[in-house]
Scaffold this motif. Structure first.
Motif: not given
Length: 340
Positions: A223-237
């Motif tokens: 049941p572990m779930q990871v969510t990244f909550n940043l929008a409008d950011i581009g690129g892989p850095s």
């Protein structure tokens, strides 16, 4: 009197003309500079930047800030000159950022996909570092036989009776079958395990091989779930800082001892840290928000040490393991490896 007026007009006219040209005419350059920073241990818009659900999370304080580069386009002559003399911005040909003939929407979409990929890599790298179990999840379902049957987020359990333990197992199972073959796919959606029989199409780049139209990846085991909550950011850095935040939240103690650390760097699923662009602007952004230490990808060290803002300590990192050990050294007051 007329001669005086004509002389005055003759003197003012070039100034007015320059003013009009300077504010109306745009230049073929964009300005790069310090962008916003985000504490990956903190919140944005009322949500955790790195949100972990379904398992115990260790309390964290301090800062592990990811950094960005601002891009200002459509500059007139006066704006371009102002950025050039500021000392904190640089001008580069617009074609280097927005290649001619490529629609702006396509460039933005590519940058967003790079950011999404960095989130997935960051999650897997952290889970591998912590020796936590992973499962194979669908990252994308495109136009193909699986469309309307499978969905992004589905966990793949088995294909034709063979357990799926890694994304490569999916690729092997699908590509080893010719078009027209039927695959029995067992998948888990939420708490429900389901079975689907899907007829393969021909792969676009090799019509002799089967094709489902899916992109598999790894992720945390439910049941572990990871969510990244940043929008409008581009690129892989942002990859390195996302991974460090996840490691900090899923392990006891505090990596940075509550200190203010910022950094940058791509990351792959094996935890290798890669170089990025705009390192000088990211360091300025970090210093301006109060960072004391900046994590620098090893490949960016030569550039970084030539433009280090006053009061900012540089720490060279090559992989996630090295970055974690560096933070532990900082917390314990030990020496770290710089960019010398």
């Amino acid at each position: 009197m007329n001669r005086r007026i004509m002389t005055l007009v003759a003197a003012i006219l070039p100034v007015l003309l320059l003013g009009v040209i300077g504010t109306v005419v745009t230049v073929p350059y964009v300005a790069l500079g310090p962008g916003p920073t985000f504490n990956t241990l903190g919140e944005v818009g009322g949500k955790q930047v790195v949100d972990v659900q379904g398992t115990a999370v260790d309390p964290t304080t301090g800062h592990l800030n990811m950094t960005t580069v601002s891009v200002r386009d459509g500059l007139n002559l006066f704006e371009a000159f102002g950025f050039w003399v500021s000392g904190e911005h640089g001008l580069v040909p617009r074609a280097e950022v927005y290649p001619p003939g490529v629609p702006r929407e396509e460039i933005d979409k590519s940058n967003q996909q790079d950011f999404k990929d960095s989130e997935g890599n960051a999650e897997v790298a952290a889970l591998h570092f912590l020796n936590l179990p992973t499962v194979v999840l669908l990252r994308k379902v495109g136009d193909g036989p699986a469309k309307g049957i499978l969905e992004p987020g589905d966990e793949l359990v088995s294909i034709n009776g063979a357990p799926v333990a890694a994304p490569k197992d999916v690729v092997t199972a699908v590509s080893s079958q010719p078009p027209g073959s039927q695959l029995t796919v067992v998948y888990r959606r939420g708490a429900s395990e389901q079975t689907a029989n899907i007829v393969l199409a021909a792969r676009p780049d090799d019509p002799t091989k089967g094709y489902l139209g899916i992109t598999p990846g790894e992720g945390a085991r439910p049941p572990m779930q990871v969510t990244f909550n940043l929008a409008d950011i581009g690129g892989p850095s942002a990859g390195l800082m996302f991974s460090l935040a996840l490691v900090d939240k899923l392990s006891p103690g505090e990596l940075d001892g509550g200190k203010f650390v910022a950094g940058t760097g791509t990351i792959d699923q094996d935890g290798k840290v890669g170089p990025i662009g705009g390192i000088q602007y990211k360091m300025i952004a970090a210093r301006d928000v109060g960072a004391e230490t900046f994590l620098v990808p090893a490949a960016n060290c030569n550039e970084a040490k030539q433009r280090t803002p006053e009061g900012l300590r540089l720490v060279k990192v090559e992989n996630l393991t090295g970055a974690v050990h560096a933070l532990e050294d900082i917390e314990a007051g030990r020496e770290t490896v710089g960019c010398d």
